[in-house]
Design a protein around this motif. Structure first.
Motif, short mmCIF file in Angstrom:
data_model
loop_
_atom_site.label_atom_id
_atom_site.label_comp_id
_atom_site.label_asym_id
_atom_site.label_seq_id
_atom_site.Cartn_x
_atom_site.Cartn_y
_atom_site.Cartn_z
N ALA A 162 119.92 6.00 -20.24
CA ALA A 162 119.96 7.46 -20.05
C ALA A 162 118.94 7.91 -19.01
O ALA A 162 119.21 8.80 -18.20
CB ALA A 162 119.71 8.16 -21.38
N ALA A 163 117.76 7.26 -19.02
CA ALA A 163 116.71 7.65 -18.06
C ALA A 163 117.15 7.38 -16.62
O ALA A 163 116.96 8.22 -15.74
CB ALA A 163 115.41 6.91 -18.36
N SER A 164 117.77 6.23 -16.41
CA SER A 164 118.18 5.90 -15.03
C SER A 164 119.31 6.82 -14.58
O SER A 164 119.32 7.29 -13.44
CB SER A 164 118.57 4.44 -14.91
OG SER A 164 119.71 4.18 -15.68
N VAL A 165 120.25 7.10 -15.48
CA VAL A 165 121.36 7.99 -15.10
C VAL A 165 120.83 9.42 -14.88
O VAL A 165 121.17 10.07 -13.89
CB VAL A 165 122.46 8.00 -16.18
CG1 VAL A 165 123.59 8.94 -15.79
CG2 VAL A 165 123.02 6.61 -16.38
N ALA A 166 119.96 9.88 -15.79
CA ALA A 166 119.44 11.25 -15.68
C ALA A 166 118.59 11.42 -14.42
O ALA A 166 118.63 12.47 -13.78
CB ALA A 166 118.62 11.60 -16.92
N ALA A 167 117.85 10.36 -14.06
CA ALA A 167 117.03 10.44 -12.83
C ALA A 167 117.93 10.62 -11.62
O ALA A 167 117.60 11.37 -10.69
CB ALA A 167 116.18 9.18 -12.69
N PRO A 200 128.16 7.12 -19.23
CA PRO A 200 127.85 5.69 -19.36
C PRO A 200 127.23 5.34 -20.71
O PRO A 200 127.46 4.26 -21.23
CB PRO A 200 126.87 5.41 -18.22
CG PRO A 200 126.44 6.72 -17.70
CD PRO A 200 127.44 7.73 -18.10
N VAL A 201 126.46 6.28 -21.27
CA VAL A 201 125.83 6.00 -22.57
C VAL A 201 126.89 5.91 -23.66
O VAL A 201 126.87 5.01 -24.51
CB VAL A 201 124.79 7.09 -22.92
CG1 VAL A 201 124.15 6.80 -24.28
CG2 VAL A 201 123.71 7.16 -21.86
N LEU A 202 127.86 6.85 -23.62
CA LEU A 202 128.92 6.84 -24.63
C LEU A 202 129.75 5.57 -24.55
O LEU A 202 130.12 4.99 -25.58
CB LEU A 202 129.83 8.06 -24.46
CG LEU A 202 129.30 9.34 -25.10
CD1 LEU A 202 130.19 10.50 -24.73
CD2 LEU A 202 129.23 9.18 -26.61
N VAL A 203 130.03 5.15 -23.33
CA VAL A 203 130.80 3.92 -23.17
C VAL A 203 129.99 2.75 -23.75
O VAL A 203 130.52 1.91 -24.48
CB VAL A 203 131.13 3.68 -21.69
CG1 VAL A 203 131.77 2.33 -21.48
CG2 VAL A 203 132.07 4.77 -21.18
N GLN A 204 128.69 2.73 -23.45
CA GLN A 204 127.83 1.65 -23.96
C GLN A 204 127.79 1.69 -25.49
O GLN A 204 127.87 0.65 -26.15
CB GLN A 204 126.42 1.79 -23.38
CG GLN A 204 125.52 0.61 -23.65
CD GLN A 204 126.11 -0.70 -23.13
OE1 GLN A 204 126.55 -0.77 -21.98
NE2 GLN A 204 126.16 -1.73 -23.96
N LEU A 267 138.12 1.09 -27.43
CA LEU A 267 139.22 1.92 -26.94
C LEU A 267 138.86 3.40 -27.03
O LEU A 267 139.11 4.19 -26.12
CB LEU A 267 140.50 1.65 -27.75
CG LEU A 267 141.15 0.28 -27.58
CD1 LEU A 267 142.40 0.19 -28.45
CD2 LEU A 267 141.53 0.04 -26.13
N LEU A 268 138.23 3.76 -28.14
CA LEU A 268 137.84 5.16 -28.32
C LEU A 268 136.80 5.57 -27.26
O LEU A 268 136.85 6.67 -26.71
CB LEU A 268 137.26 5.37 -29.72
CG LEU A 268 136.99 6.82 -30.08
CD1 LEU A 268 138.29 7.58 -30.29
CD2 LEU A 268 136.12 6.93 -31.32
N GLY A 269 135.89 4.63 -26.96
CA GLY A 269 134.87 4.90 -25.95
C GLY A 269 135.51 5.18 -24.59
O GLY A 269 135.10 6.10 -23.87
N GLU A 270 136.52 4.41 -24.28
CA GLU A 270 137.22 4.62 -23.01
C GLU A 270 137.88 6.00 -23.00
O GLU A 270 137.87 6.72 -21.99
CB GLU A 270 138.27 3.51 -22.85
CG GLU A 270 139.10 3.60 -21.60
CD GLU A 270 138.29 3.44 -20.32
OE1 GLU A 270 138.79 3.83 -19.27
OE2 GLU A 270 137.15 2.95 -20.38
N GLY A 271 138.45 6.37 -24.14
CA GLY A 271 139.07 7.69 -24.26
C GLY A 271 138.06 8.81 -24.11
O GLY A 271 138.30 9.81 -23.45
N LEU A 272 136.88 8.61 -24.72
CA LEU A 272 135.82 9.62 -24.61
C LEU A 272 135.38 9.77 -23.16
O LEU A 272 135.14 10.87 -22.68
CB LEU A 272 134.61 9.20 -25.45
CG LEU A 272 134.66 9.51 -26.93
CD1 LEU A 272 133.44 8.92 -27.62
CD2 LEU A 272 134.71 11.02 -27.16
N ARG A 273 135.29 8.65 -22.47
CA ARG A 273 134.88 8.68 -21.07
C ARG A 273 135.86 9.54 -20.27
O ARG A 273 135.46 10.36 -19.45
CB ARG A 273 134.86 7.26 -20.51
CG ARG A 273 134.19 7.15 -19.15
CD ARG A 273 134.08 5.69 -18.77
NE ARG A 273 135.36 5.15 -18.35
CZ ARG A 273 135.89 5.34 -17.14
NH1 ARG A 273 135.25 6.04 -16.25
NH2 ARG A 273 137.04 4.82 -16.83
#
Lengths: 283, 245
Positions: A162-167, A200-204, A267-273
């Motif tokens: 999250a820190a790297s994405v947020a930065a 990316p966090v949700l997918v992870q 699969l759900l993670g992909e859908g959330l993305r």
């Protein structure tokens, strides 16, 4: 004054991705079967029957029996309660802590980022099992201990991601634009940095569901997590692995339960993305 | 509306922008021109008090607020509500996960301005946009529409000063003309003070009253647009003019 018509047709996300729907449906199915275990299970939970030890799948025991003669299907249905509780609790706790600290670190930068990231490094520096052992000694072995122990070693990964994405998000022009509109920093983080950092966090998180079940199994194996007579998929796999070559059903069916659940979360993670990214059009 | 005296922006020992004098009154348009890295955009951000990590000195007064000494809360109150920034990449300046209507409503609510459907529709209609745009995401509109939406947002908030950072450089020629037309009309009708940062001298010649030419962080020439563009006194200004296609 003539108002100009909009030139570009609106592109909306289409139907929810079919595979994501399948994932959601599988999770609902697994969750329902766990909740309704007392009504669905053909036998009572934890009812040893030494006369039917290691019986292969049959009409009486669809998934066979384990060493103690317990019905594997029954144990899987009840075990789903423990395993899903651990997965949901670990992923919720660790992602909330990790994302909160990570996004704050990534947006604020400077000393705030340094302090948060060094704390994260301290947690990452400890071997996960060693930290879990220490926690188990303090808290005593139980499912709750497993949840705390896994979450304690899991959140730093989300914090770093999250820190790297947020930065990166913090340098985007729309964040500058929000600040130029007079939006206070906490609202900038909440409305612009956080939503644009989550994907990316949700997918992870969704990919980690299977790993959490297996880590919980490892803790149970070491006597730090779920313990007999609590049914838990990972524990069942650990207990059944000795018999894999001779009595395959003892380990295969709980293993399949883990596989299907982890797959459903993916699969759900992909859908959330897809749902969180309005630029993606699902055909 | 904007009054600047001896503004200096430094990062460490390096001065990235030095503006001895800059005044923009209501209904006026002043353009700051120069090549990339000449300190134009830094000057704009200094007017909003948003030069993080930089040492800023001098006197900067925007809409009656002393930007360099005012508390953060006071600066947040004027940002957006009284001084609006129109950025270079209009689509990139809008959060991709937020519909334009939601973005506008949040900004209006933040500054205590009427956030009703009618008020928002009027603001976008004033820049010749269909109000249906409010239901769209940033990626669903063109660059010109996004840029006009940014101007509509400034209007809805009741901004008196618009700081435009290369507002047309990311747009194609026909859309550039639309955006310039909107800016010119609003300036005349609503008395907006417009500070335009651009390296496009053709655009500057059509809209600006006065021009500041910057090079390597320093103002090398300034004066009425007609005079500076017709009879440049500094070699760098002549260079810029000669580079025009």
């Amino acid at each position: 004054m003539t108002v100009l018509p909009l030139s570009r047709p609106v592109r909306r996300p289409g139907r929810v991705d079919r595979l994501a729907m399948l994932g959601g449906a599988l999770i609902v199915l697994v969750a329902l079967s766990a909740v309704l275990a007392p009504w669905l299970a053909p036998y009572e939970e934890n009812t040893p029957d030494p006369l039917h030890s290691l019986d292969p799948p049959s009409g009486a025991h669809w998934f066979g029996t384990d060493l103690a003669g317990r019905d594997v299907l029954t144990q899987i249905l009840y075990g789903g309660r423990t395993s899903l509780t651990i997965v949901v609790a670990v992923l919720t706790v660790s992602s909330v802590i990790g994302v909160t600290l990570g996004v704050v670190a990534g947006y604020a930068g400077g000393p705030v980022r340094d302090v948060i990231m060094r704390i994260t490094d301290v947690f990452l520096a400890f071997p996960a099992l060693l930290l879990s052992l220490a926690l188990a000694v303090v808290l005593g072995p139980s499912v709750t201990t497993a949840i705390v122990a896994i979450a304690a070693t899991w959140w730093p990964w989300y914090a770093r991601l999250a820190a790297s994405v947020a930065a990166s998000v913090a340098t985007r022009p729309y964040v500058d634009a929000a600040r130029c509109l007079g939006v206070p920093a906490p609202l900038v983080v909440l409305r612009h940095v956080l939503p644009n950092s989550l994907t990316p966090v949700l997918v992870q998180v969704s990919l980690d569901a299977g790993g959490v079940i297996l880590t919980a199994a490892a803790l149970s194996y070491l006597g730090l997590g779920a313990r007999e007579p609590v049914a838990e998929w990972g524990l069942m796999v650990q207990q059944g692995q000795t018999y894999f070559t001779t009595n395959w059903w003892v380990v295969t069916f709980p293993g399949l339960a883990i596989l299907v659940t982890a797959f459903a979360f993916n699969l759900l993670g992909e859908g959330l993305r897809a749902a969180l990214d309005p630029r993606r059009v699902i055909k | 509306m904007i009054e600047v005296r001896d503004l200096r922006v430094r990062y460490g020992t390096r001065t990235v922008a030095h503006v001895p004098e800059l005044d923009v009154g209501a209904g006026e348009c002043v353009a700051v021109v120069g090549e990339s890295g000449s300190g134009k955009s830094t000057t704009l951000m200094a007017l909003l008090g948003l030069t993080e990590g930089a040492e800023v000195s001098g006197y900067v007064r925007v809409c009656g607020v002393d930007v360099l000494t005012a508390p953060a809360r006071r600066l947040r109150e004027i940002r957006g509500a009284r001084v609006a920034l129109v950025m270079q990449s209009p689509e990139a300046a809008l959060s991709p996960t937020t519909r334009l209507g939601v973005l506008m409503r949040r900004a209006l609510v933040l500054h205590g301005v009427d956030a009703g459907e009618r008020a928002m529709a009027e603001a976008v209609e004033a820049v010749l946009l269909d109000p249906a745009i409010l239901r769209r995401y940033p990626h669903e509109v063109s660059g010109g529409q996004a840029q006009r939406f940014a101007i509509a947002l400034a209007l809805a908030l009741g901004a008196e000063v618009v700081l435009a950072d290369e507002p047309t450089s990311a747009l194609d020629v026909t859309v550039q003309a639309e955006v310039v037309g909107v800016l010119r009309r609003l300036r005349a009708e609503r008395g907006l003070a417009l500070l335009l940062v651009s390296h496009d001298l053709a655009l500057v010649s059509t809209i600006a009253d006065r021009v500041l030419v910057m090079k390597d962080g320093e103002v090398v020439e300034s004066g009425p647009a007609a005079r500076v563009l017709a009879e440049p006194s500094h070699p760098y200004t002549r260079e810029l003019l000669e580079a025009l296609p």
